[in-house]
Enzyme design. Sequence first.
Site, PDB file in Angstrom:
ATOM      1  N   THR A 121     -32.716  -2.872 -84.208  1.00  0.00           N
ATOM      2  CA  THR A 121     -31.318  -2.768 -84.648  1.00  0.00           C
ATOM      3  C   THR A 121     -30.516  -1.817 -83.759  1.00  0.00           C
ATOM      4  OG1 THR A 121     -31.944  -3.230 -86.922  1.00  0.00           O
ATOM      5  CG2 THR A 121     -29.821  -2.170 -86.607  1.00  0.00           C
ATOM      6  N   ASP A 125     -35.520  -6.691 -85.807  1.00  0.00           N
ATOM      7  CA  ASP A 125     -36.256  -5.562 -85.238  1.00  0.00           C
ATOM      8  C   ASP A 125     -35.574  -5.180 -83.933  1.00  0.00           C
ATOM      9  OD1 ASP A 125     -38.498  -3.743 -85.075  1.00  0.00           O
ATOM     10  OD2 ASP A 125     -39.342  -5.080 -83.540  1.00  0.00           O
ATOM     11  N   ASP A 137     -28.769  -7.520 -90.173  1.00  0.00           N
ATOM     12  CA  ASP A 137     -30.047  -7.222 -90.842  1.00  0.00           C
ATOM     13  C   ASP A 137     -30.035  -7.810 -92.250  1.00  0.00           C
ATOM     14  OD1 ASP A 137     -31.445  -4.461 -89.328  1.00  0.00           O
ATOM     15  OD2 ASP A 137     -29.382  -4.943 -88.903  1.00  0.00           O
ATOM     16  N   HIS A 172     -36.195   6.216 -80.332  1.00  0.00           N
ATOM     17  CA  HIS A 172     -36.787   7.125 -81.324  1.00  0.00           C
ATOM     18  C   HIS A 172     -37.819   8.051 -80.674  1.00  0.00           C
ATOM     19  CE1 HIS A 172     -35.373   3.744 -83.980  1.00  0.00           C
ATOM     20  NE2 HIS A 172     -35.022   4.747 -84.738  1.00  0.00           N
ATOM     21  N   THR A 178     -40.859   3.400 -77.375  1.00  0.00           N
ATOM     22  CA  THR A 178     -39.512   3.393 -77.951  1.00  0.00           C
ATOM     23  C   THR A 178     -38.448   3.758 -76.921  1.00  0.00           C
ATOM     24  OG1 THR A 178     -38.175   4.313 -79.749  1.00  0.00           O
ATOM     25  CG2 THR A 178     -39.708   5.830 -78.689  1.00  0.00           C
TER      26      THR A 178
HETATM   27  N1  LIG Z   1     -38.051   7.776 -86.427  1.00  0.00           N
HETATM   28  C1  LIG Z   1     -37.786   6.577 -86.961  1.00  0.00           C
HETATM   29  N2  LIG Z   1     -37.041   6.449 -88.076  1.00  0.00           N
HETATM   30  C2  LIG Z   1     -36.775   5.241 -88.601  1.00  0.00           C
HETATM   31  N3  LIG Z   1     -37.219   4.064 -88.081  1.00  0.00           N
HETATM   32  C3  LIG Z   1     -37.958   4.142 -86.980  1.00  0.00           C
HETATM   33  C4  LIG Z   1     -38.294   5.379 -86.362  1.00  0.00           C
HETATM   34  N4  LIG Z   1     -39.047   5.122 -85.273  1.00  0.00           N
HETATM   35  C5  LIG Z   1     -39.185   3.788 -85.229  1.00  0.00           C
HETATM   36  N5  LIG Z   1     -38.535   3.189 -86.237  1.00  0.00           N
HETATM   37  C6  LIG Z   1     -38.417   1.759 -86.504  1.00  0.00           C
HETATM   38  O1  LIG Z   1     -39.473   1.070 -85.862  1.00  0.00           O
HETATM   39  C7  LIG Z   1     -38.971  -0.062 -85.163  1.00  0.00           C
HETATM   40  C8  LIG Z   1     -39.286   0.091 -83.697  1.00  0.00           C
HETATM   41  O2  LIG Z   1     -38.638   1.248 -83.206  1.00  0.00           O
HETATM   42  P1  LIG Z   1     -38.288   1.399 -81.669  1.00  0.00           P
HETATM   43  O3  LIG Z   1     -37.348   0.283 -81.319  1.00  0.00           O
HETATM   44  O4  LIG Z   1     -37.675   2.763 -81.550  1.00  0.00           O
HETATM   45  O5  LIG Z   1     -39.593   1.271 -80.959  1.00  0.00           O
HETATM   46  C9  LIG Z   1     -37.470  -0.143 -85.442  1.00  0.00           C
HETATM   47  O6  LIG Z   1     -37.300  -1.099 -86.456  1.00  0.00           O
HETATM   48  P2  LIG Z   1     -35.870  -1.712 -86.878  1.00  0.00           P
HETATM   49  O7  LIG Z   1     -35.036  -1.849 -85.678  1.00  0.00           O
HETATM   50  O8  LIG Z   1     -36.298  -2.993 -87.503  1.00  0.00           O
HETATM   51  O9  LIG Z   1     -35.296  -0.775 -87.905  1.00  0.00           O
HETATM   52  C10 LIG Z   1     -37.145   1.274 -85.867  1.00  0.00           C
HETATM   53  O10 LIG Z   1     -36.095   1.392 -86.792  1.00  0.00           O
HETATM   54 MG   LIG Z   2     -38.350  -3.110 -87.106  1.00  0.00          MG
HETATM   55 MG   LIG Z   3     -35.430  -4.243 -88.825  1.00  0.00          MG
HETATM   56 MG   LIG Z   4     -34.261  -0.907 -89.579  1.00  0.00          MG
END
Ligand SMILES: Nc1ncnc2c1ncn2[C@@H]1O[C@H](COP(=O)(O)O)[C@@H](OP(=O)(O)O)[C@H]1O
Ligand SMILES: [Mg+2]
Ligand SMILES: [Mg+2]
Ligand SMILES: [Mg+2]
Length: 298
Positions: free
Chosen positions: A107, A105, A36, A187, A184
């Site tokens: 991670t 995106d 990242d 999350h 997701t």
């Molecule tokens: N509850 C949460 N707390 C922090 N980041 C979240 C989150 N829900 C979603 N995200 C962020 O939104 C992006 C898509 O989430 P997901 O893959 O769960 O659909 C990811 O970006 P990053 O991977 O760039 O940090 C994730 O970190």
């Molecule tokens: Mg992201």
């Molecule tokens: Mg990211």
């Molecule tokens: Mg992130």
Amino acid sequence: MKPRSGDWAVTIDFLQEAASLSNSSNGKNDLQTEADRSAQRCILASLSQQFPEVTIIGEEGPSFCEVPSDWVVTDSDPEVLKMACPAYLQNIDDKDVVIWVDPLDGTSEYTQGLLEHVTVLIGVAVGDRAVGGVIHQPYYNYKRQREGGEVEEMGRTLWGIVGGGVGGFVPTSAPEGCRILTTTRSHSTPVVQAALDALQPDEVIRVGGAGHKVMMLIEGKAHAYVFASKGCKKWDTCAPEAVLIATGGRLTDLHGDSYKYHKDIPHPNTGGVLATGRGQDHDWYLAKLPDAVRQALV
Ligand SMILES: Nc1ncnc2c1ncn2[C@@H]1O[C@H](COP(=O)(O)O)[C@@H](OP(=O)(O)O)[C@H]1O
Ligand SMILES: [Mg+2]
Ligand SMILES: [Mg+2]
Ligand SMILES: [Mg+2]
């Protein structure tokens, strides 16, 4: 451990190993890896050198340290340069432009080895609106190649300009007669699940990354991306939204309001994410969402 040059698997191990927990704005632990940080330094250095007057906002915060000179990319895609610029973008002031960068995106999936979920997102906003986006999928075809299959390209770049066109993929509508949702993988919450249940899906595809999920819409693998959570940020949605709109789709919060992307806007997408592919009735999805879900996102 230092990566040996040319050995991809070792490099990936090295970058994943450097995973650490950073505190996200909602107080939940959010992973950040060396990948990242390195990708963000490379992208911010390359963009700021070419566009010094433009505001650039990256997920991993401001980046002040020097990067090796061979990390700085300044060349352009000749095919994109041949395109006619849409009239509304011809006379814009650099000061009205914001570039939202998500260097990696997905991670969470990246650290688990689900590399094809990962994308690099670069979104361009003019004023309030997302107008252009690049979704780069660095590990496209990675799995097939590791399993010994023939692959034509490793990694791919999808892009779109609202009112201008798209490239790197063939826009495809999702199949008729069923409802496939994507959401997701890492999350989820009871509210996220309640929103999905209310839409009575035939199938729910849980994958990492906002970029990856919007790719599923523009390639016709899902009808809607539904995420009833405040977790996504502007760098997650700016590029995907622009590419999606360029294909005839739509992205709003769960109240039906569009997100704004100017430089002073708070980063969290507190109203959740509803994105629908072209040909979908976005308002139908909004109307089906229960009030309790909407109330959780104010
Ligand atoms: N509850 C949460 N707390 C922090 N980041 C979240 C989150 N829900 C979603 N995200 C962020 O939104 C992006 C898509 O989430 P997901 O893959 O769960 O659909 C990811 O970006 P990053 O991977 O760039 O940090 C994730 O970190
Ligand atoms: Mg992201
Ligand atoms: Mg990211
Ligand atoms: Mg992130």
